[in-house]
Scaffold this active site. Structure first.
Site, mmCIF file in Angstrom:
data_model
loop_
_atom_site.group_PDB
_atom_site.id
_atom_site.type_symbol
_atom_site.label_atom_id
_atom_site.label_comp_id
_atom_site.label_asym_id
_atom_site.label_seq_id
_atom_site.Cartn_x
_atom_site.Cartn_y
_atom_site.Cartn_z
ATOM 1 N N ASP A 215 17.759 -10.387 -9.851
ATOM 2 C CA ASP A 215 17.768 -10.618 -11.287
ATOM 3 C C ASP A 215 18.608 -11.833 -11.656
ATOM 4 O O ASP A 215 19.334 -12.392 -10.817
ATOM 5 C CB ASP A 215 18.267 -9.369 -12.033
ATOM 6 C CG ASP A 215 19.464 -8.708 -11.345
ATOM 7 O OD1 ASP A 215 20.117 -9.371 -10.524
ATOM 8 O OD2 ASP A 215 19.749 -7.534 -11.642
ATOM 9 N N ASP B 297 24.532 4.117 -15.085
ATOM 10 C CA ASP B 297 23.421 4.860 -15.699
ATOM 11 C C ASP B 297 22.203 4.910 -14.778
ATOM 12 O O ASP B 297 21.102 5.249 -15.203
ATOM 13 C CB ASP B 297 23.045 4.244 -17.057
ATOM 14 C CG ASP B 297 22.602 2.793 -16.941
ATOM 15 O OD1 ASP B 297 22.560 2.256 -15.802
ATOM 16 O OD2 ASP B 297 22.276 2.174 -17.982
ATOM 17 N N HIS C 261 20.640 2.463 -13.230
ATOM 18 C CA HIS C 261 19.645 1.382 -13.237
ATOM 19 C C HIS C 261 19.737 0.569 -11.956
ATOM 20 O O HIS C 261 20.817 0.403 -11.399
ATOM 21 C CB HIS C 261 19.767 0.491 -14.481
ATOM 22 C CG HIS C 261 20.928 -0.453 -14.492
ATOM 23 N ND1 HIS C 261 22.004 -0.305 -15.333
ATOM 24 C CD2 HIS C 261 21.174 -1.593 -13.796
ATOM 25 C CE1 HIS C 261 22.861 -1.287 -15.144
ATOM 26 N NE2 HIS C 261 22.378 -2.092 -14.206
ATOM 27 N N GLU D 64 16.515 -0.888 -16.762
ATOM 28 C CA GLU D 64 17.323 0.008 -17.584
ATOM 29 C C GLU D 64 16.652 1.368 -17.728
ATOM 30 O O GLU D 64 15.441 1.492 -17.489
ATOM 31 C CB GLU D 64 17.497 -0.612 -18.975
ATOM 32 C CG GLU D 64 18.160 -1.986 -18.966
ATOM 33 C CD GLU D 64 19.657 -1.937 -18.699
ATOM 34 O OE1 GLU D 64 20.131 -1.025 -17.986
ATOM 35 O OE2 GLU D 64 20.368 -2.812 -19.216
#
Ligand code: GLP
Length: 290
Positions: free
Chosen positions: A90, A159, A161, A166
């Site tokens: 990314d 979380d 991801h 996400e």
């Protein structure tokens, strides 16, 4: 004694379709084990001018120790990256390439400039591309043209991801533009003087499907703050709200974690995987002399 036949046996067990969890004492142990694993996979692949080994790579604080160890192996003459191609997961949208927190800067400062990779073989998405959709499509094409990714390494957010997929991302997603959620922006503010307003709000990211296509996936998870995510990743069902859980269905996924990250796991899960450590450790050993 570790015999050559045993080694062959272990090598063959790599082709067994399964999810592995390697639990190590500390962050440093995770870094060393992961680096040894990457080295072993590259050496066994035996790359050359007509046969490149293709690695998918993450950024973040988690893989830093692994990169340091890989650089040490390289400096000691134990690992060469001349015939390795890399694809990063990314990149932020809108940060200049030479911004101290761009993933380009991260990768060059922390890894690429210390090894013998050919710059044209280190692929990172361009978050300033005039046409970001085209940039993402071309990235997918470049991966295909390289024959696909042999080993995709990832980290996760608290979380759950992976890359910038996400919670709620499609589990068959491909490389695309993503708007970052508030938790991720807050978690990453530490790299931007703690100021949320400085954190980019969009990123280009490989999709869950892009990583799923790799022939093997290795995910590094360290720290108590990621223990609930690890529980969601491996002990409950596949769920697009915890995108890393998709890798339960990958034929060859290896999660590597430290003790702290196991805090939310069931005792029986930890016991089961600890009981397999003698098998897992063989995966990173050098082959005995024939
Ligand atoms: C960012 C990156 C992820 C990375 C995550 C965790 O969100 N896009 O690829 O896994 O941060 O980073 P850290 O390792 O610093 O906890």
């Amino acid at each position: 004694m570790f015999l050559f036949d045993d080694y062959e046996c272990i090598r063959q067990s790599w082709s067994v379709r399964q999810m592995r969890l390697v639990i190590l004492d500390s962050y440093d142990d995770v870094s060393l084990w992961a680096a040894k694993y990457v080295r072993r996979r590259i050496l066994d692949f035996n790359p050359g001018p007509d046969r490149y080994f293709t690695l998918g790579l993450p950024t973040g604080s988690t893989p830093l120790g692994m990169y340091k160890k890989l650089i040490e192996f390289h400096n000691a003459g134990k690992l060469c990256f001349k015939y390795v191609k890399t694809f990063n997961m990314d990149e932020y949208v809108g940060l200049q390439r030479n911004h101290p927190e761009s993933y380009h800067t991260f990768m060059w400062q922390n890894f690429f400039k210390h090894i013998d990779i050919q710059p044209e073989n280190a692929h990172i998405l361009d978050g300033n591309a005039p046409d970001t959709v085209k940039e993402c499509d071309e990235f997918e094409n470049k991966i295909k043209e390289s024959g696909g990714i042999e080993l995709f390494i990832g980290g996760i957010g608290p979380d759950g991801h992976i890359a910038f997929n996400e919670p709620g991302s499609s589990l068959v997603s491909r490389t695309r533009v993503k708007t970052l959620n508030q938790d991720t922006i807050q978690a990453n503010a530490r790299f931007f003087d703690g100021e949320i307003s400085k954190v980019p709000t969009e990123a280009l990211t490989v999709g869950v499907g892009t990583v799923m296509d790799a022939r093997e996936v290795m995910i590094l998870i360290t720290g108590a703050h990621k223990s609930f995510a690890l529980h969601k990743a491996i002990e409950e069902g596949i769920n697009h709200m915890w995108t890393v859980s998709a890798f339960q269905q990958h034929p060859k996924t290896i999660f590597i974690c430290d003790e702290d990250a196991t805090l939310e796991l069931r005792v029986k899960t930890v016991k089961y995987f600890n009981g397999l450590m003698h098998v897992h450790n063989k995966l990173v050993e050098d082959p005995p002399e024939k």
